[in-house]
Design a protein around this motif. Sequence first.
Motif, PDB file in Angstrom:
ATOM      1  N   UNK A  14      58.182 -29.283 -16.221  1.00 44.56           N
ATOM      2  CA  UNK A  14      58.210 -30.446 -17.341  1.00 44.56           C
ATOM      3  C   UNK A  14      56.840 -31.092 -17.497  1.00 44.56           C
ATOM      4  N   UNK A  15      56.215 -31.664 -16.566  1.00 42.01           N
ATOM      5  CA  UNK A  15      55.042 -32.343 -16.638  1.00 42.01           C
ATOM      6  C   UNK A  15      54.013 -31.254 -17.394  1.00 42.01           C
ATOM      7  N   UNK A  16      53.910 -30.242 -16.744  1.00 39.68           N
ATOM      8  CA  UNK A  16      53.279 -29.309 -17.352  1.00 39.68           C
ATOM      9  C   UNK A  16      53.332 -28.817 -18.832  1.00 39.68           C
ATOM     10  N   UNK A  17      54.518 -28.772 -19.244  1.00 41.55           N
ATOM     11  CA  UNK A  17      54.514 -28.720 -20.706  1.00 41.55           C
ATOM     12  C   UNK A  17      54.251 -29.662 -21.381  1.00 41.55           C
ATOM     13  N   UNK A  19      52.012 -31.963 -20.525  1.00 43.57           N
ATOM     14  CA  UNK A  19      50.638 -31.887 -20.662  1.00 43.57           C
ATOM     15  C   UNK A  19      49.981 -30.785 -21.598  1.00 43.57           C
ATOM     16  N   UNK A  20      50.642 -29.658 -21.560  1.00 42.76           N
ATOM     17  CA  UNK A  20      50.038 -28.623 -22.529  1.00 42.76           C
ATOM     18  C   UNK A  20      50.455 -28.835 -23.964  1.00 42.76           C
ATOM     19  N   UNK A  21      51.492 -29.570 -24.142  1.00 43.53           N
ATOM     20  CA  UNK A  21      51.755 -29.944 -25.485  1.00 43.53           C
ATOM     21  C   UNK A  21      50.774 -30.998 -26.243  1.00 43.53           C
ATOM     22  N   UNK A  22      49.854 -31.461 -25.460  1.00 45.61           N
ATOM     23  CA  UNK A  22      49.093 -32.302 -25.956  1.00 45.61           C
ATOM     24  C   UNK A  22      48.035 -31.679 -26.625  1.00 45.61           C
ATOM     25  N   UNK A  23      47.479 -31.980 -27.908  1.00 41.32           N
ATOM     26  CA  UNK A  23      46.874 -31.124 -28.800  1.00 41.32           C
ATOM     27  C   UNK A  23      45.480 -30.908 -28.337  1.00 41.32           C
TER      28      UNK A  23
END
Length: 115
Positions: A14-17, A19-23
């Motif tokens: 969840x944290x990774x997604x 984090x990666x979701x940030x543009x």
Amino acid sequence: MAQPEDDGFDAVVDNLMEFVGDEDVQKGTAITVILFLVACAIYGIYLFVMAYYMEIIGVLILGLIIYYYTRPKISYCADCGNILGRGEPSGPCSRCQCNRWTQRDPGVGMTFKNR
Ligand SMILES: [Zn+2]
């Protein structure tokens, strides 16, 4: 009964997604991946050159020899010996307006004027 390892893994995902979701992170990741691929390509070329440098030099020399013997020959004005460039000249001689040309050096003052 809860499984702490799965919960921990889910939380990490969840944290990774998030984090990666940030543009900006996506941009940075893309740049990092591209730089990594470029570095890999450069290193691959380096390894290839180090492994086959004798063959590469041979191919380059062969290419130069082939280029030297197959390139267009120099054209000369058949009348006054003016150099008209390589290949077929596109127009008459710029010096004497003669439209006869040759690819053998006629020499200066050695041609006959047949007109
Ligand atoms: Zn000429």
